[in-house]
Design a protein around this motif. Structure first.
Motif, PDB file in Angstrom:
ATOM      1  N   VAL A  52       0.840  -1.195   0.000  1.00  0.00           N
ATOM      2  CA  VAL A  52       0.000   0.000   0.000  1.00  0.00           C
ATOM      3  C   VAL A  52       0.876   1.248   0.000  1.00  0.00           C
ATOM      4  CG1 VAL A  52      -1.753   1.327   1.240  1.00  0.00           C
ATOM      5  CG2 VAL A  52      -1.879  -1.170   1.187  1.00  0.00           C
ATOM      6  N   VAL A  53       0.578   2.152  -0.934  1.00  0.00           N
ATOM      7  CA  VAL A  53       1.269   3.440  -1.009  1.00  0.00           C
ATOM      8  C   VAL A  53       0.216   4.539  -1.033  1.00  0.00           C
ATOM      9  CG1 VAL A  53       2.875   4.883  -2.304  1.00  0.00           C
ATOM     10  CG2 VAL A  53       3.118   2.393  -2.368  1.00  0.00           C
ATOM     11  N   CYS A  54       0.177   5.358   0.007  1.00  0.00           N
ATOM     12  CA  CYS A  54      -0.709   6.521   0.022  1.00  0.00           C
ATOM     13  C   CYS A  54       0.064   7.722  -0.493  1.00  0.00           C
ATOM     14  CB  CYS A  54      -1.217   6.801   1.442  1.00  0.00           C
ATOM     15  SG  CYS A  54      -2.325   5.536   2.072  1.00  0.00           S
ATOM     16  N   ALA A  55      -0.524   8.442  -1.438  1.00  0.00           N
ATOM     17  CA  ALA A  55       0.216   9.536  -2.073  1.00  0.00           C
ATOM     18  C   ALA A  55      -0.696  10.714  -2.366  1.00  0.00           C
ATOM     19  CB  ALA A  55       0.852   9.041  -3.372  1.00  0.00           C
ATOM     20  N   ARG A  56      -0.171  11.900  -2.111  1.00  0.00           N
ATOM     21  CA  ARG A  56      -0.853  13.130  -2.497  1.00  0.00           C
ATOM     22  C   ARG A  56       0.165  14.044  -3.175  1.00  0.00           C
ATOM     23  NH1 ARG A  56      -3.885  17.801   1.152  1.00  0.00           N
ATOM     24  NH2 ARG A  56      -4.878  18.823  -0.636  1.00  0.00           N
ATOM     25  N   ASN A  57      -0.063  14.299  -4.456  1.00  0.00           N
ATOM     26  CA  ASN A  57       0.842  15.134  -5.253  1.00  0.00           C
ATOM     27  C   ASN A  57       2.281  14.593  -5.203  1.00  0.00           C
ATOM     28  OD1 ASN A  57      -1.249  16.887  -5.972  1.00  0.00           O
ATOM     29  ND2 ASN A  57      -0.925  18.168  -4.162  1.00  0.00           N
ATOM     30  N   GLU A  58       2.420  13.321  -5.537  1.00  0.00           N
ATOM     31  CA  GLU A  58       3.718  12.637  -5.501  1.00  0.00           C
ATOM     32  C   GLU A  58       4.065  12.053  -6.866  1.00  0.00           C
ATOM     33  OE1 GLU A  58       5.811  12.542  -3.141  1.00  0.00           O
ATOM     34  OE2 GLU A  58       4.817  12.675  -1.188  1.00  0.00           O
ATOM     35  N   LEU A  59       3.732  12.760  -7.931  1.00  0.00           N
ATOM     36  CA  LEU A  59       3.921  12.230  -9.276  1.00  0.00           C
ATOM     37  C   LEU A  59       5.371  11.815  -9.539  1.00  0.00           C
ATOM     38  CD1 LEU A  59       2.928  11.584 -12.122  1.00  0.00           C
ATOM     39  CD2 LEU A  59       3.293  14.001 -12.718  1.00  0.00           C
ATOM     40  N   ASP A  60       6.308  12.698  -9.239  1.00  0.00           N
ATOM     41  CA  ASP A  60       7.709  12.389  -9.523  1.00  0.00           C
ATOM     42  C   ASP A  60       8.180  11.167  -8.745  1.00  0.00           C
ATOM     43  OD1 ASP A  60       7.830  14.544 -11.229  1.00  0.00           O
ATOM     44  OD2 ASP A  60       8.688  15.912  -9.747  1.00  0.00           O
ATOM     45  N   ASN A  61       7.776  11.079  -7.478  1.00  0.00           N
ATOM     46  CA  ASN A  61       8.181   9.927  -6.674  1.00  0.00           C
ATOM     47  C   ASN A  61       7.539   8.637  -7.157  1.00  0.00           C
ATOM     48  OD1 ASN A  61      10.025  10.930  -4.722  1.00  0.00           O
ATOM     49  ND2 ASN A  61       8.355  11.944  -3.645  1.00  0.00           N
ATOM     50  N   LEU A  62       6.270   8.699  -7.535  1.00  0.00           N
ATOM     51  CA  LEU A  62       5.585   7.490  -7.985  1.00  0.00           C
ATOM     52  C   LEU A  62       6.187   6.937  -9.280  1.00  0.00           C
ATOM     53  CD1 LEU A  62       1.841   8.352  -7.242  1.00  0.00           C
ATOM     54  CD2 LEU A  62       3.295   6.719  -6.027  1.00  0.00           C
ATOM     55  N   THR A  63       6.610   7.816 -10.161  1.00  0.00           N
ATOM     56  CA  THR A  63       7.206   7.332 -11.418  1.00  0.00           C
ATOM     57  C   THR A  63       8.506   6.576 -11.160  1.00  0.00           C
ATOM     58  OG1 THR A  63       8.302   9.482 -11.736  1.00  0.00           O
ATOM     59  CG2 THR A  63       6.166   9.158 -12.803  1.00  0.00           C
ATOM     60  N   GLU A  64       9.186   6.885 -10.062  1.00  0.00           N
ATOM     61  CA  GLU A  64      10.400   6.148  -9.703  1.00  0.00           C
ATOM     62  C   GLU A  64      10.080   4.914  -8.870  1.00  0.00           C
ATOM     63  OE1 GLU A  64      13.384   8.467  -7.814  1.00  0.00           O
ATOM     64  OE2 GLU A  64      13.230  10.138  -9.217  1.00  0.00           O
ATOM     65  N   LEU A  65       9.142   5.051  -7.936  1.00  0.00           N
ATOM     66  CA  LEU A  65       8.886   3.977  -6.980  1.00  0.00           C
ATOM     67  C   LEU A  65       8.144   2.792  -7.590  1.00  0.00           C
ATOM     68  CD1 LEU A  65       8.791   2.824  -4.079  1.00  0.00           C
ATOM     69  CD2 LEU A  65       6.675   4.132  -3.751  1.00  0.00           C
ATOM     70  N   LEU A  66       7.091   3.037  -8.341  1.00  0.00           N
ATOM     71  CA  LEU A  66       6.226   1.936  -8.788  1.00  0.00           C
ATOM     72  C   LEU A  66       6.964   0.881  -9.621  1.00  0.00           C
ATOM     73  CD1 LEU A  66       2.842   3.754  -9.520  1.00  0.00           C
ATOM     74  CD2 LEU A  66       3.623   2.563  -7.449  1.00  0.00           C
ATOM     75  N   PRO A  67       7.863   1.254 -10.547  1.00  0.00           N
ATOM     76  CA  PRO A  67       8.612   0.194 -11.252  1.00  0.00           C
ATOM     77  C   PRO A  67       9.464  -0.649 -10.307  1.00  0.00           C
ATOM     78  CG  PRO A  67       8.741   2.258 -12.467  1.00  0.00           C
ATOM     79  CD  PRO A  67       8.114   2.582 -11.138  1.00  0.00           C
ATOM     80  N   LEU A  68      10.019  -0.042  -9.248  1.00  0.00           N
ATOM     81  CA  LEU A  68      10.814  -0.798  -8.284  1.00  0.00           C
ATOM     82  C   LEU A  68       9.943  -1.773  -7.495  1.00  0.00           C
ATOM     83  CD1 LEU A  68      13.095   2.058  -6.875  1.00  0.00           C
ATOM     84  CD2 LEU A  68      13.687   0.340  -8.597  1.00  0.00           C
ATOM     85  N   LEU A  69       8.766  -1.335  -7.142  1.00  0.00           N
ATOM     86  CA  LEU A  69       7.851  -2.230  -6.428  1.00  0.00           C
ATOM     87  C   LEU A  69       7.352  -3.339  -7.344  1.00  0.00           C
ATOM     88  CD1 LEU A  69       5.676   0.285  -4.338  1.00  0.00           C
ATOM     89  CD2 LEU A  69       7.714  -0.985  -3.621  1.00  0.00           C
ATOM     90  N   ASN A  70       7.049  -3.000  -8.573  1.00  0.00           N
ATOM     91  CA  ASN A  70       6.533  -3.987  -9.521  1.00  0.00           C
ATOM     92  C   ASN A  70       7.557  -5.086  -9.807  1.00  0.00           C
ATOM     93  OD1 ASN A  70       4.076  -4.342 -11.443  1.00  0.00           O
ATOM     94  ND2 ASN A  70       5.849  -4.715 -12.758  1.00  0.00           N
ATOM     95  N   ALA A  71       8.846  -4.752  -9.632  1.00  0.00           N
ATOM     96  CA  ALA A  71       9.925  -5.705  -9.928  1.00  0.00           C
ATOM     97  C   ALA A  71      10.311  -6.552  -8.722  1.00  0.00           C
ATOM     98  CB  ALA A  71      11.150  -4.950 -10.440  1.00  0.00           C
ATOM     99  N   GLN A  72       9.583  -6.474  -7.623  1.00  0.00           N
ATOM    100  CA  GLN A  72       9.915  -7.269  -6.442  1.00  0.00           C
ATOM    101  C   GLN A  72       9.819  -8.761  -6.737  1.00  0.00           C
ATOM    102  OE1 GLN A  72      10.917  -6.224  -3.112  1.00  0.00           O
ATOM    103  NE2 GLN A  72      11.405  -4.489  -4.464  1.00  0.00           N
ATOM    104  N   VAL A  73      10.735  -9.516  -6.131  1.00  0.00           N
ATOM    105  CA  VAL A  73      10.776 -10.962  -6.326  1.00  0.00           C
ATOM    106  C   VAL A  73       9.866 -11.605  -5.285  1.00  0.00           C
ATOM    107  CG1 VAL A  73      12.232 -13.018  -6.375  1.00  0.00           C
ATOM    108  CG2 VAL A  73      13.136 -10.813  -7.190  1.00  0.00           C
ATOM    109  N   TYR A  74       8.665 -11.935  -5.687  1.00  0.00           N
ATOM    110  CA  TYR A  74       7.684 -12.545  -4.780  1.00  0.00           C
ATOM    111  C   TYR A  74       6.586 -13.168  -5.633  1.00  0.00           C
ATOM    112  CZ  TYR A  74       5.105 -13.213  -0.436  1.00  0.00           C
ATOM    113  OH  TYR A  74       4.470 -13.780   0.652  1.00  0.00           O
TER     114      TYR A  74
END
Length: 393
Positions: A52-74
């Motif tokens: 879970v990621v709660c975000a308000r006006n975090e566009l720049d951070n989300l563009t970096e974070l979401l690919p890293l989360l999507n690539a988790q080994v699980y």
């Protein structure tokens, strides 16, 4: 004061310093030292996880974070982004540009509700809409240390008695005194909440890196008792529901969630105000233990400095100490030196385990700096009667 400090250092902090990470890969427990652990934990009957990621006006951070989360080994997980009234293009990004991120979905929140603070409302909705019964929380400005962040953080939940996992979220190192203070305070806070959890008295965790089961959340009515308190979605909730039996910690370096520190004193002070504001809602036993810990820390250094001033006064005016005064002075000096060395050794080892948060050589400087910081913060918090409204973002 020194005696109280030594009890905490030798019998509480040492638990974190010498903790051996426990990972359950089958019904039998296997003890592994985090420093020699494999790059990927074997997972048996791995539960599905909702990140879970709660975000308000975090566009720049989300563009970096979401690919890293999507690539988790699980094997089985989803990423649920709570878009809380963003106006910076976050919604457009989530609607149009995440098609290649197959694990990500999002929920848009369009309005604020008077009966609950915005972030707690967003988290409550996230837990209700989560596909899986275990959630792993992080913030948009955090970055998982490795692709094995998720698997390491939830590994302790293979033990069905555990419902909460406390993780570590260090801040990126930057030059300057502000960053040194942030690093020192982050390390010492982690020393406290990890060590007290291992001592069977968990009282908080950080929402930047925290996992728990959703049934624990709903069985305790979520944030109901503090729904209007700004902040506390992590520590106030855990202060209510965490016990020595249901709480585990994760010190594996692959499971750290790195965060960006505040870069201005005003932003940092606002963050600290929000944290101090929720401390008064802790359970009485937790407030007593923390008050004893922080109070003895501050007073140990205060009395040491007073002793130095007394010695300087005697030297300046050529006043001789009596035999009894010399004995007391030697005892006080020896006790203080022993306390300083044990703090240096134990906290230095913990810092080494926690991403070298503070270099071992400046641990004594950190010790003094924190005593001054806690003393000033405590006095300011005591004498401040009226506060302006504080926002979570």
């Amino acid at each position: 004061m020194v005696s109280i400090q030594l009890i905490y250092i030798l019998f509480v902090y040492s638990r974190t310093a010498f903790y051996r990470q426990t990972v359950l890969t089958n019904p039998d427990e296997t003890n592994l030292d985090a420093s020699t652990a494999p790059t990927e934990w074997p997972v048996v009957d791995s539960p599905g996880i909702t990140v879970v990621v709660c975000a308000r006006n975090e566009l720049d951070n989300l563009t970096e974070l979401l690919p890293l989360l999507n690539a988790q080994v699980y094997p089985d997980f989803e990423i649920l982004v709570m878009d809380d009234r963003s106006t910076d293009g976050t919604t457009t990004y989530l609607e149009n540009d995440i098609t290649d991120l197959n694990r990500v979905r999002f929920i848009r929140i369009d309005k604020e509700h008077e009966h609950v603070t915005p972030k707690k409302y967003a988290l409550t909705i996230a837990l209700k809409k989560a596909t899986f019964s275990t959630v792993l929380l992080t913030d948009a400005d955090c970055r998982p240390a490795t692709a094995n962040w998720l698997v390491n953080m939830v590994a302790p939940l293979n033990n069905t008695k555990k419902a909460i996992v406390l993780g570590f979220s260090p801040y990126e190192k930057q030059p300057g005194w502000l960053n040194l203070l942030i690093q020192s305070e982050t390390l010492f806070t982690a020393v406290q909440y990890f060590s007290l959890a291992l001592a069977g008295r968990p009282y908080m965790g950080v929402g930047r890196n925290l996992a728990y089961r959703t049934d624990l959340f709903f069985a305790n009515k979520g944030f109901y008792t503090h729904k209007n308190v700004v902040g506390g979605d992590d520590d106030l909730f855990l202060n209510e529901v965490a016990t020595g039996r249901n709480t585990a910690i994760c010190l594996h370096p692959d499971a750290f969630a790195w965060s960006k520190p505040k870069e201005t004193w005003s932003d940092w002070r606002l963050q600290k105000r929000r944290h101090l504001n929720v401390g008064k809602y802790y359970k009485p036993g937790h407030k007593f233990r923390l008050g004893l810990l922080i109070g003895s820390h501050v007073l140990t250094w205060a009395f040491a400095l007073i002793t130095i001033l007394i010695v300087l006064h005697h030297e300046h005016y050529h006043v001789l100490f009596t035999a009894q005064e010399w004995l007391l002075l030697r005892i006080a000096t020896g006790a203080f030196a022993f306390r300083l060395l044990t703090f240096w050794g134990i906290v230095g080892r913990i810092s080494y385990r926690l991403a070298h948060t503070v270099h071992w050589a400046i641990i004594p400087c950190m010790d003094l700096t924190l005593s001054v910081y806690y003393g000033i913060a405590g006095l300011k918090n005591f004498f401040t009667r009226r506060r302006k409204r504080i926002y979570w973002r």
